[in-house]
Design an enzyme around this catalytic site. Structure first.
Site, PDB file in Angstrom:
ATOM      1  N   GLU A 166       0.805  -1.229   0.000  1.00 40.27           N
ATOM      2  CA  GLU A 166       0.000   0.000   0.000  1.00 40.27           C
ATOM      3  C   GLU A 166       0.839   1.280   0.000  1.00 40.27           C
ATOM      4  O   GLU A 166       0.894   1.995   1.016  1.00 40.27           O
ATOM      5  CB  GLU A 166      -0.945   0.024   1.203  1.00 40.27           C
ATOM      6  CG  GLU A 166      -2.042  -1.001   1.136  1.00 40.27           C
ATOM      7  CD  GLU A 166      -3.147  -0.749   2.160  1.00 40.27           C
ATOM      8  OE1 GLU A 166      -3.080   0.230   2.918  1.00 40.27           O
ATOM      9  OE2 GLU A 166      -4.094  -1.544   2.198  1.00 40.27           O
ATOM     10  N   GLU A 355      -5.238  -8.317   0.888  1.00 37.29           N
ATOM     11  CA  GLU A 355      -5.772  -7.983   2.223  1.00 37.29           C
ATOM     12  C   GLU A 355      -7.248  -7.666   2.105  1.00 37.29           C
ATOM     13  O   GLU A 355      -7.663  -6.979   1.154  1.00 37.29           O
ATOM     14  CB  GLU A 355      -5.109  -6.728   2.815  1.00 37.29           C
ATOM     15  CG  GLU A 355      -3.805  -6.929   3.505  1.00 37.29           C
ATOM     16  CD  GLU A 355      -3.324  -5.651   4.200  1.00 37.29           C
ATOM     17  OE1 GLU A 355      -4.164  -4.832   4.655  1.00 37.29           O
ATOM     18  OE2 GLU A 355      -2.101  -5.480   4.274  1.00 37.29           O
TER      19      GLU A 355
HETATM   20  C1  NOJ Z   1      -3.660  -1.986   5.525  1.00 34.62           C
HETATM   21  C2  NOJ Z   1      -2.282  -2.364   5.977  1.00 34.62           C
HETATM   22  O1  NOJ Z   1      -1.533  -2.967   4.970  1.00 34.62           O
HETATM   23  C3  NOJ Z   1      -2.250  -3.181   7.239  1.00 34.62           C
HETATM   24  O2  NOJ Z   1      -0.974  -3.072   7.772  1.00 34.62           O
HETATM   25  C4  NOJ Z   1      -3.338  -2.716   8.183  1.00 34.62           C
HETATM   26  O3  NOJ Z   1      -3.238  -3.289   9.440  1.00 34.62           O
HETATM   27  C5  NOJ Z   1      -4.677  -3.037   7.556  1.00 34.62           C
HETATM   28  N1  NOJ Z   1      -4.773  -2.409   6.264  1.00 34.62           N
HETATM   29  C6  NOJ Z   1      -5.877  -2.641   8.410  1.00 34.62           C
HETATM   30  O4  NOJ Z   1      -5.879  -1.274   8.608  1.00 34.62           O
END
Ligand code: NOJ
Length: 445
Positions: A166, A355
């Site tokens: 991200e 994710e």
């Molecule tokens: C995005 C991130 O990559 C991750 O580290 C985070 O914990 C989750 N989303 C939830 O916010």
């Protein structure tokens, strides 16, 4: 819906990240990362929480990998902490850190779990922050040294790689809004970080391609369907600007399309006039897969008082929509829509959902966590993904966020996203009902 509906080759996994689970943040030869120092600053992380111990994965990795297996997942996604293997970000190598990831990888392989290794999941070595971190072009040479070390060290065992997690997340929160490490603010910092991260994701891909035979190389992007509040021209244009910022900014240069300046002219000023632009030919790489990370949609309204973007989010709560403990709208249709939006890029070979998940106010009672809301969330989002897949979108895998409750950045330990409950005092793990739900979903023929 059964797991088999997605096809026998579909890869199911769980995702984690080093700074969120490992602990041992300043021991065993690890240098501090920007999150170790940021969390020490007053008021930066809720309740003063700190990643120092986190889930103690550094000591408990065998038991945690056993949990991945018990839940029935085939893939374990984790990241390598840059400052654990290169404490100063470059130069000196910490052999103990190198061995730790050998052990984690070997444990996965011994359990027939496929490791998916993320190279950069937000934990820049603090030593590099002193030189400007992602705002400085020097970070690119340092990042390439780190990638080269990982590729040469683990490339004979690890075939699946994710270069960056991200980039919009860490550049916007960490370099524009200052609410994540390293706490920098402003558009100049943000757009410098954007360009260097864009170069890094493609350079990383090229290094892996040259060093790792049969590598499967991807990188991940956060994405959210952007829904205009009304169909008024002003709201439609505001939504388009936010879409450029949140969904298109990093993927389009990676695909060789450049930054989306035609749909948001402000980008022109911050990209082509920036010194990093002279490296623009390095921003493209032919990734084997693109990882999408989706949690919620955003409803966007024009707002003249917000500088530059002139847009404002109308929160789920104010629209009386179902939302998670993070305030994020629960909306599986928007997951389907954003998958379709990315699938429309002609030159993506395949998509993985790297994710997706939800935080709720879980309660551990008599050794059980009855998290039905999370089960509903996953089942509705999986149905939406299946719909897209059945319509021909080439989605080859899905990773749930996350294995166990962990350090949720500026939210600290309060936001619980895990399929497994973590007691942060005792480090006791308890499989939640959603974990058992996944187990039976994945076991069903
Ligand atoms: C995005 C991130 O990559 C991750 O580290 C985070 O914990 C989750 N989303 C939830 O916010």
């Amino acid at each position: 819906m059964k797991a088999a509906d997605f096809g026998a080759d579909f890869l199911w996994g769980v995702a984690t990240a080093a700074a969120q689970i490992e602990g041992a943040a300043t021991t065993h030869g690890k240098g501090p990362s920007i999150w170790d120092t940021f969390a020490k600053r007053t008021g930066k992380v809720k309740k003063g929480h700190h990643p120092e111990i986190a889930c103690n994965f550094y000591q408990q990795y065998k038991d945690d990998i056993a949990l991945v297996k018990i839940l029935g997942f085939k893939v374990f996604r984790f990241s390598i902490s840059w400052s654990r293997i290169l404490p100063l970000g470059k130069g000196l190598v910490n052999e103990e850190g190198i061995n730790f990831y050998h052990n984690v990888i070997d444990e996965c392989l011994a359990n027939e779990i496929i490791p998916y290794v993320t190279l950069y999941h937000w934990d820049l070595p603090e030593a590099l922050a002193k030189n400007g971190g992602w705002t400085s072009y020097s970070v690119n040479a340092d990042f390439n040294e780190f990638v080269m070390l990982c590729a040469k060290t683990y490339g004979n065992k690890v075939k699946n790689w994710i270069v960056i997690n991200e980039p919009f997340g860490f550049t916007s929160l960490g370099y524009m809004l200052g609410v994540h490490a390293p706490g920098e603010t402003g558009l100049t910092n943000f757009f410098a970080a954007v360009q260097h991260a864009t170069i890094a994701q493609a350079d990383g891909g090229r290094i892996l391609r040259s060093e790792v035979s049969h590598a499967n190389i991807g990188t991940t992007f956060s994405c959210s369907e952007i829904i205009p509040y009304t169909q008024n021209a002003a709201d439609l244009l505001a939504a388009k600007r936010v879409d450029c910022l949140m969904n298109r900014l990093f993927i389009e240069p990676a695909l060789g399309m450049g930054f989306p300046t035609a749909d948001w002219d402000v980008l022109e000023k911050f990209t082509v006039s920036h010194s990093a632009w002279r490296h623009k030919e390095r921003m493209t790489f032919d990734f084997d897969f693109i990882g999408l990370q989706n949690y919620f949609p955003l409803v966007i309204k024009f707002n003249a008082f917000i500088p530059v973007i002139q847009a404002w989010e109308v929160k789920a709560k104010n629209r009386k929509k179902a939302h998670t403990a993070m305030g994020w709208e629960i909306n599986a249709d928007s997951f389907y829509n954003i998958i379709k939006q990315f699938a429309a890029y002609p030159n993506i070979k395949n998509l993985m959902i790297t994710e997706n998940g939800a935080a709720f106010n879980d309660k551990l009672i008599d050794n059980y966590v009855q998290d039905n809301e999370r089960i509903d969330y996953f089942s509705s989002y999986l149905k939406a993904m299946l719909k897209a897949k059945n319509e021909g979108v080439n989605i080859t895998g899905y990773m749930a966020w996350t294995l166990m409750d962990n350090f949720e950045w500026a939210e600290g330990y309060q936001a619980r996203f895990g399929l497994v409950h973590t007691d942060f005092k005792t480090q006791q793990r308890t499989i939640k009902d959603s974990g058992y739900w996944w187990k039976s979903f994945l076991e069903q023929e």
